[in-house]
Motif scaffolding. Structure first.
Motif, PDB file in Angstrom:
ATOM      1  N   SER A 179      10.408   0.823  15.918  1.00 20.02           N
ATOM      2  CA  SER A 179       9.372  -0.076  15.407  1.00 20.02           C
ATOM      3  C   SER A 179       8.662   0.613  14.253  1.00 20.02           C
ATOM      4  N   ALA A 180       8.272  -0.175  13.261  1.00 20.98           N
ATOM      5  CA  ALA A 180       7.604   0.378  12.087  1.00 20.98           C
ATOM      6  C   ALA A 180       6.566  -0.611  11.575  1.00 20.98           C
ATOM      7  N   PHE A 181       5.521  -0.044  10.966  1.00 15.16           N
ATOM      8  CA  PHE A 181       4.458  -0.846  10.373  1.00 15.16           C
ATOM      9  C   PHE A 181       3.998  -0.144   9.105  1.00 15.16           C
ATOM     10  N   GLY A 182       3.739  -0.905   8.075  1.00 14.43           N
ATOM     11  CA  GLY A 182       3.235  -0.315   6.849  1.00 14.43           C
ATOM     12  C   GLY A 182       2.281  -1.252   6.138  1.00 14.43           C
ATOM     13  N   ILE A 183       1.342  -0.667   5.413  1.00 15.33           N
ATOM     14  CA  ILE A 183       0.399  -1.451   4.630  1.00 15.33           C
ATOM     15  C   ILE A 183       0.121  -0.700   3.329  1.00 15.33           C
ATOM     16  N   SER A 184       0.020  -1.443   2.245  1.00  9.62           N
ATOM     17  CA  SER A 184      -0.347  -0.826   0.971  1.00  9.62           C
ATOM     18  C   SER A 184      -1.422  -1.676   0.308  1.00  9.62           C
TER      19      SER A 184
END
Length: 173
Positions: free
Chosen positions: A99-104
């Motif tokens: 599982s992965a999550f990213g925000i920019s």
């Protein structure tokens, strides 16, 4: 010769894409390898997709993988998430989940800040967990990027943790 087949279907619905790949059976591969992906981009800023793969091997070497993902860009933000699962056939302890999550956030035309995290869960071992914080700045043809990374339980080993820092400098001519 390689008899692989790759097909990208024309859009039947605005923003809906389908890709299919097939490699027939051959030496070391008793079954054909089949992969496919469906992706929807029909709403501005939104990407949603699902993909599956079967490596075409047999016994405990056969691995099936599936993943689902979503990315949404709105204003100065971009947020993404992915979930995946790998199933090794014939092996009861070789199922993995990812599982992965990213925000920019794009502060302005030159400065972007981002954060990402992911987890790899392997049957019968410690979860590998990673986090990264990144900052990038562009000034004309000069780019500077800094990232700070932490990974716990590398290769799912409880005694293998690392912190890393990276500084990048780029020039465009």
């Amino acid at each position: 010769t390689d008899n692989s087949f790759f097909y990208t279907a024309p859009e039947m619905v605005d923003g809906l894409g389908v890709k299919v790949s097939y490699t027939p059976s051959g030496t070391g591969r008793p079954d054909g390898t089949m992969s496919w992906n469906v992706e929807y981009t029909g709403i501005e800023g939104l990407t949603v997709g699902y993909a599956q793969d079967d490596n075409g091997l047999s016994g405990t070497s056969e691995i099936e993988y599936d993943t689902a993902y979503v990315k949404y860009a709105f204003g100065s933000f971009t947020v993404g998430m992915q979930e995946g699962e790998q199933d090794q056939k014939g092996a009861t302890t070789s199922d993995d989940e990812y599982s992965a999550f990213g925000i920019s956030y794009q502060v302005n035309d030159d400065l972007t800040v981002s954060y990402g995290t992911n987890t790899l869960e392997k049957s019968g071992s410690n979860d590998q967990e990673a986090q990264a914080l990144g900052i990038s700045y562009t000034m004309g043809s000069l780019g500077i990027a800094l990232s700070m990374n932490t990974v716990d339980n590398i290769a799912n080993s409880a005694t293998n943790d690392r912190d890393a820092y990276q500084l990048g400098l780029s020039f465009a001519f």
